[in-house]
Scaffold this active site. Structure first.
Site, mmCIF file in Angstrom:
data_model
loop_
_atom_site.group_PDB
_atom_site.id
_atom_site.type_symbol
_atom_site.label_atom_id
_atom_site.label_comp_id
_atom_site.label_asym_id
_atom_site.label_seq_id
_atom_site.Cartn_x
_atom_site.Cartn_y
_atom_site.Cartn_z
ATOM 1 C CD1 TRP A 87 38.105 49.906 47.877
ATOM 2 C CD2 TRP A 87 39.973 49.038 47.015
ATOM 3 N NE1 TRP A 87 39.151 50.655 48.337
ATOM 4 C CE2 TRP A 87 40.320 50.148 47.828
ATOM 5 C CE3 TRP A 87 40.992 48.329 46.366
ATOM 6 C CZ2 TRP A 87 41.645 50.553 48.017
ATOM 7 C CZ3 TRP A 87 42.306 48.741 46.550
ATOM 8 C CH2 TRP A 87 42.625 49.840 47.370
ATOM 9 C CG ASP B 293 42.885 58.623 40.357
ATOM 10 O OD1 ASP B 293 43.835 58.953 41.083
ATOM 11 O OD2 ASP B 293 42.210 57.598 40.557
ATOM 12 C CD GLU C 169 44.691 53.223 46.848
ATOM 13 O OE1 GLU C 169 45.124 52.084 46.783
ATOM 14 O OE2 GLU C 169 44.734 54.014 45.877
ATOM 15 C CG HIS D 201 43.285 58.530 44.326
ATOM 16 N ND1 HIS D 201 44.322 58.030 43.579
ATOM 17 C CD2 HIS D 201 43.020 57.612 45.285
ATOM 18 C CE1 HIS D 201 44.664 56.830 44.060
ATOM 19 N NE2 HIS D 201 43.902 56.554 45.105
HETATM 20 C C1 TNX Z 1 43.683 50.851 44.025
HETATM 21 S S1 TNX Z 1 40.667 50.396 43.973
HETATM 22 C C2 TNX Z 1 42.997 51.984 43.684
HETATM 23 C C3 TNX Z 1 43.214 52.592 42.353
HETATM 24 C C4 TNX Z 1 44.257 51.852 41.576
HETATM 25 C C5 TNX Z 1 44.053 50.356 41.752
HETATM 26 C C6 TNX Z 1 44.944 49.498 40.946
HETATM 27 C C7 TNX Z 1 40.814 51.811 44.539
HETATM 28 C C8 TNX Z 1 39.662 52.335 45.215
HETATM 29 N N1 TNX Z 1 41.981 52.493 44.437
HETATM 30 O O1 TNX Z 1 43.547 53.954 42.500
HETATM 31 O O2 TNX Z 1 44.158 52.203 40.253
HETATM 32 O O3 TNX Z 1 44.243 50.041 43.109
HETATM 33 O O4 TNX Z 1 44.550 48.140 41.006
#
Ligand code: TNX
Length: 774
Positions: A407, A201, A341, A276
């Site tokens: 998610w 990450d 993200e 990330h």
């Molecule tokens: C979102 S869940 C993210 C993570 C963070 C998390 C914190 C996801 C696929 N991405 O990078 O750690 O929220 O809750």
């Protein structure tokens, strides 16, 4: 005669509870029939194989011996008839699937039947849970412990879902390899079979890649800002040494993979892309759009703009090399490539990415991400593996064979299943174990949210809206532990135990066998197992929440108390002292009519469990008085908030604050009759990270009618500077000595966020609570 009847009755009750407490298996078996009697497992017990499948049986046997501390002899033909036996019998019974087993305990014999290695393993896990919690102790078994008693039972057990997962983020904080073994032990005892290892990450690259050594030389290390809040950590300064971090060598990983396999756990490694990825780009900036330079961020970054360049073929060659090593290490079917993200701002500005969009006939950057994932998928499938990614991989079109991890709610999973793709459910609402598991003011700092044990337990992985055909694509679900707020492994245990037990039952047990009250009883023993195993776990489900409801007519407040767990006894005090086993027992809601500090705790067998719930009720001259507001509040709180006798806590959404968005507060309180007032105190909250500021001034006045007021005092408050901690301020005006029926409070909102603030110039919040009149 009468006395005797009562005696028999109470005996009967306790026998019943004792009977139930002999069976505390989590996750609850698909079928379990209890029976009277016990099997005594002692050094006299002999093992009997009725099978050829020696290796798997042998490991089940060894496991049993190791854990109970009792070695076993193999049965011989001329077996003495008084010895009891553990028999291992193979079966081809198809109902057992890949992971099922059957278990029969009678006083003479324990018979275990399974067809596959996982079945043997899970049969032993169940046997252990028929024994006292002590069997989980890592300490040497006490010498007097030369026998164990198994209650008689008959079990036929198979899991409901094939993907029963737990995730762990080792990037945001690194956990040494021994912790990973412990984590796998935790999964195994819950019959979970997928470990999703979030290895890369922004904040750290944690897997050794031989071809690209800088990934761990540079990418695994960041400056140590552990003493600062995750979201306000200053980036690495020039010349500063990166000292915080770590990574797993390939040798370590091989051993972990083997250990996992021995525990019927498949590891799904995750290599994040296209975003990330700051840690990777700090090591190899040539694979970014801008060329860098980058440093590994020591804390939160938002939005996630650092990204692999999708226009550069060498990025793909790099990632393929990385994935090739990853696939070499991890034999499981699934390779997770992240996909979440990604802010595509860099792609928009990058000439190479723009050229790629044009040349491939793509519509936009969203389709470019889809191109990225599809290209990686081709590589992964050509190695006989399957790609899985977060639900963002749906955007711009799914790769042909991709499995989706949903998610952001369940919508992504539903959409993917409808497109005939497999899905794994992990919606934030129920599956994010980085969320609070108890009321935030009683818990260590967490990322936010609220996912208590019972909420996890209520999760249903198959959305109702799916047809039976579509539902077949739901492989299962998993819980995720992101570790931004989780610096040490003990805390990872605290966040996952016992919520892991609830998730395990959701995933293993038949839906109709899931009953909260029953689970809540069994989980008590599960906590004792954690205790014996030396795991740090949370008792938050025993924390007492104290709810106070004002009644405007009687001008009293009604107090009620509760815990998530259904069994404990709640005891409380009203004078602020710690509740003890001798304190008043809570039976039903009651009313109070004077100022008091209520403290309540849950007791199990006379011992305090969980956190003490606390509530202060202030009785004062304005309690439950009517309030007229000149300007409306925007959100949070109710019309009663200012005179309900309760004070807000540091969390702005605890229901006790009224939030005004840029508006001032102008409140007129009707005390009902002419009243002598000696002091007025108002409470405000400041949390600048949430754009909440103290008022710049507060002014009090008193009047005999609603339109003529006489000033009773005012105070000015300086505007917050940078880095001020979240706090509560009481603005008190003493020695007023005025008489009147009405009271007016004006609190001036700062209006907009100050210059130093990220939201400078935008609407600020003002949060106000109880107006105490004496
Ligand atoms: C979102 S869940 C993210 C993570 C963070 C998390 C914190 C996801 C696929 N991405 O990078 O750690 O929220 O809750």
């Amino acid at each position: 005669m009468l006395i005797l009847t009562v005696f028999v009755w109470s005996q009967g009750m306790s026998a019943q509870t004792a009977e139930a407490s002999r069976y505390n298996i989590i996750p609850k078996p698909a079928r379990i029939e209890t029976a009277k009697g016990t099997f005594i497992f002692s050094p006299k017990t002999v093992a009997r194989y009725l099978i050829a499948d020696e290796k798997n049986v042998q490991s089940a046997l060894t496991l049993l011996e190791e854990i109970t501390g009792i070695p076993m002899k193999l049965a011989s033909k001329e077996q003495s008839p008084d010895a009891n036996t553990i028999s291992f019998a193979p079966t081809t019974d198809e109902r057992l699937g890949d992971e099922g087993y059957m278990l029969e305990v009678t006083p003479e014999e324990i018979t275990i039947q399974a067809g596959k290695p996982a079945g043997w393993f899970y049969a032993v896990q169940t046997l252990l849970q028929l024994l006292p919690a002590e069997v989980y102790s890592k300490k040497e078994k006490s010498p007097w412990r030369n026998h164990w008693e198994f209650p008689c039972v008959s079990i036929v057990d198979t899991p409901r879902f094939r993907w029963r997962g737990m995730h762990l983020d080792v990037s945001r904080h690194f956990f040494p390899v021994n912790d990973i073994y412990t984590y796998l032990d935790m999964l195994a005892m819950h019959k979970l079979n997928v470990f999703h290892w979030h290895l890369t990450d922004d904040q750290g690259w944690r897997i050794e890649i031989k071809k690209y050594p800088r990934l761990t030389e540079i990418g695994a290390w960041r400056v140590d800002r552990e003493n600062q809040h995750w979201n306000s950590r200053e980036p690495q300064r020039a010349g500063e040494k990166a000292t915080y971090g770590g990574y797993y060598t390939q040798e370590e990983i091989k051993r972990v993979v083997k250990y996992a396999a021995d525990h019927n756990i498949t590891i799904v490694p995750e290599i994040e892309m296209p975003a990330h990825t700051t840690a990777a780009l700090a090591a190899y900036p040539q694979f970014s759009c801008t060329g860098g330079p980058f440093t590994v961020p020591p804390g939160g970054v938002w939005p996630i703009t650092d990204i692999y360049c999708a226009g550069n073929d060498s990025t793909f060659y790099f990632l393929q090399d990385v994935l090739a090593e990853v696939m070499e290490l991890f034999p499981g079917q699934f390779i997770h490539v992240g996909g979440d993200e990604a802010d595509k701002k860099e792609w928009k500005a990058c000439p190479k990415c723009r050229a790629r969009i044009k040349q491939e006939g793509l519509k936009d950057e969203t389709e470019l991400q889809s191109y990225f994932i599809k290209r990686i998928e081709r590589f992964i499938t050509s190695h006989g593996r399957r790609l899985i990614g977060w639900d963002e991989i749906l955007e711009g079109g799914l790769a042909p064979e991709a499995t989706v991890m949903s998610w952001r709610g369940e919508a992504g999973g539903i959409a993917a299943a409808r497109q005939n793709h497999d899905v794994v459910m992990t919606p934030g609402s129920h599956c994010y174990f980085d969320y609070y598991q108890g009321l935030p003011d009683m818990e260590p700092l967490a990322i936010g949210g609220y996912t208590p044990l019972s909420k996890v337990y209520s999760y249903e992985p198959v959305p109702e809206s799916l047809s039976a055909e579509e539902a077949r694509h739901v492989l299962g679900a998993q819980a995720n532990l992101w570790t931004e707020y989780n610096p040490v492994f003990e805390h990872a245990q605290y966040m996952t135990l016992p919520r892991m037990a609830a998730m395990a039952e959701v995933l293993w047990s038949p839906k109709e066998r899931r009953v909260w009250d029953d689970f809540s009883r069994r989980v008590e023993l599960q906590l004792m197992r954690y205790e014996e195993a030396g795991y740090n776990y949370s008792k938050s489900a025993y924390s007492v929440s104290v709810t106070v409801m004002p009644d405007t007519i009687s001008k009293r407040v009604t107090v009620s108390m509760g815990t998530e767990m259904t069994t404990p006894v709640i005891r409380y005090t009203l004078d602020g002292t710690e509740p003890k086993n001798s304190s008043q027992r809570y039976e039903q809601p009651f009313t109070i009519d004077k100022t008091c500090v209520i403290r309540a705790g849950a007791f199990v067998e006379r011992n305090l469990r969980g956190n003490i719930g606390e509530r202060k009720v202030l009785f004062h001259k304005a309690i439950l008085a009517d309030v007229k507001l000149t300007y409306p509040f925007e959100r949070y709180g109710t019309n009663r908030t200012l005179t309900d006798g309760l004070r807000g806590t540091l969390s702005f959404n605890d229901g006790n604050w009224q939030g005004y968005h840029q508006n001032d507060v102008e409140a007129v309180i009707d005390l009902g009759k002419s009243t002598t007032i000696s002091s007025i105190t108002t409470t405000f909250l400041q949390n600048t990270a949430s754009w909440i500021f103290f008022p710049v001034s507060v002014e009090y006045s008193v009047g005999n009618d609603i339109s003529t007021f006489v000033a009773a005092g005012s105070q000015d408050i300086p505007v917050a500077g940078k880095d001020e901690a979240t706090s509560i301020k009481e603005i008190q005006q003493d020695t007023i000595n005025m008489t009147g029926r009405f009271l007016r409070i004006r609190a001036k909102n700062v209006g907009v966020c100050p210059e130093w603030h990220p939201g400078r110039g935008e609407k600020a919040w003002l949060f106000i609570d109880e107006i105490v009149v004496e």
